[in-house]
Structures are given as C-alpha cells and as structure tokens.
Design a protein around this motif. Structure first.
Motif, short mmCIF file in Angstrom:
data_model
loop_
_atom_site.label_atom_id
_atom_site.label_comp_id
_atom_site.label_asym_id
_atom_site.label_seq_id
_atom_site.Cartn_x
_atom_site.Cartn_y
_atom_site.Cartn_z
N GLY A 95 29.96 33.67 26.97
CA GLY A 95 29.86 33.80 28.86
C GLY A 95 31.07 33.87 28.48
N GLY A 96 30.98 34.61 29.87
CA GLY A 96 32.74 35.40 31.06
C GLY A 96 31.93 35.26 32.59
N ASP A 97 33.21 35.46 32.69
CA ASP A 97 32.86 36.62 34.84
C ASP A 97 34.41 36.43 34.85
OD1 ASP A 97 34.55 34.25 36.38
OD2 ASP A 97 32.58 33.13 34.53
N VAL A 98 33.86 37.80 36.15
CA VAL A 98 35.58 37.84 36.78
C VAL A 98 35.24 37.18 38.40
CG1 VAL A 98 36.25 40.41 37.22
CG2 VAL A 98 35.29 39.42 35.19
N THR A 99 36.49 37.17 38.57
CA THR A 99 36.45 35.98 39.84
C THR A 99 37.70 36.83 40.70
OG1 THR A 99 35.74 34.17 39.08
CG2 THR A 99 36.50 34.11 41.39
N ASP A 100 36.93 37.13 41.78
CA ASP A 100 38.16 37.60 42.71
C ASP A 100 38.31 36.75 43.91
OD1 ASP A 100 39.17 39.00 45.14
OD2 ASP A 100 37.30 40.91 45.20
N THR A 101 39.35 35.84 44.04
CA THR A 101 39.85 35.34 44.97
C THR A 101 39.62 35.68 46.07
OG1 THR A 101 42.10 35.56 44.20
CG2 THR A 101 40.89 34.06 43.15
N SER A 102 40.06 36.57 47.06
CA SER A 102 40.31 36.85 47.83
C SER A 102 38.86 35.98 49.37
CB SER A 102 39.79 38.26 48.54
OG SER A 102 38.58 38.70 48.27
N ALA A 103 38.97 36.13 50.43
CA ALA A 103 38.17 35.84 50.89
C ALA A 103 36.67 36.30 50.97
CB ALA A 103 38.91 35.24 52.11
#
Length: 158
Positions: free
Chosen positions: A137-145
């Motif tokens: 599994g995997g993902d990409v997370t943008d931590t901006s609001a």
C-alpha cells in the motif's frame, strides 16, 4: 461386434501423468504472472527490499523524494475495520492493493518527504507500506490546510 483391448504400461502411464501435472503447474505459474510489475499498473506486490529500491519505486511514479525516510515504524494492519480504515483501504484498492489480506499482520511504514509536489506550500509526504519486502500500500499526503491524501500516482497538472 468388435472388441478392442489394450495393454497399459504402468511406468509409461505414471510418466504421462507426471508430465500432465508438471504442465498444469507450469500453466498456473505463468497465469499468475510476474510479482514485480512496474508501478502504476495496479498490480501488486512489488519487491522493495532496500531503501534505494523504495526510493526508486516512488521515482518511477514521478516523485522526487528525500532519499532518507523521515519516519520508519512498525504498524499493525487492523483486523477490525473502522470507517477511516475502510476509506483508506478503498484508496489502496483503487491502486490495486488490498490491506484486508494483511489483517493482523505487522507491516513497516516508510515515510519520505516529497520535493516536487505541484504547487505545494507545506510539506508533502509519500508513504509506503511494506510487508515481507513487498509494497502492499501507499499514499501521498499534502499537509496543507486544503491538502488531501491521494494515491501514489502523480496528480495531473492543473
């Protein structure tokens, strides 16, 4: 009326039976395919036994990442589902992964900082879940609001 009889050689019959079994096994192995498809095909699992292989896996999706993970930890794949887990697994399933088959197992979570996320103002992280040196599994997370958690595919330019 015609009656035909045949004498069967037991050794020859066993040899033919063994050849048939070997042929069936070969067909099953070939039908299963390669366990190491290239990223983005939706096929899993892909072997990534080293840090370089994990970085290359993300690079193959188009991501430029800091080569050392910012976090490495052991995670237990839950046996009981929650709404959050079901949403996350739906994301994984959209990429060809399925975490339910790893329920109750401990995987390693590697988190890398992404350096080329389009229009990012806050940190963005790529996560890979690894079990027995294979991506599960995997993902990409943008931590901006206004950021989102997305699959590993590079977003299209907007």
């Amino acid at each position: 009326m015609v009656v035909m009889t045949a004498k069967v050689n037991k050794k020859r019959a066993l040899l033919i039976l063994g050849a048939l079994v070997a042929l069936i096994v070969l067909i099953c192995v070939l039908a299963r395919g390669n366990d190491s498809p290239s990223p983005g095909t939706g096929d899993a699992p892909v072997t990534v036994a080293t840090n370089d292989a994990r970085v290359q896996y993300l690079t193959d999706y188009g991501w430029e990442v800091v080569t050392s993970p910012v976090e490495t930890q052991q995670v237990l794949i839950p046996t009981q589902t929650t709404e959050v887990y079901e949403r996350y697994n739906a994301l994984q399933m959209s990429q060809g992964f399925d975490l339910t088959q790893y329920a109750g197992k401990t995987a390693t979570r590697y988190v890398y900082q992404v350096e080329n996320y389009p229009n990012a103002t806050d940190p963005v992280y790529a996560t890979l879940l690894i079990y027995n040196n294979r991506v599960i599994g995997g993902d990409v997370t943008d931590t901006s609001a206004s950021g989102v958690v997305q699959g590993l595919e590079m977003p299209s330019a907007s």
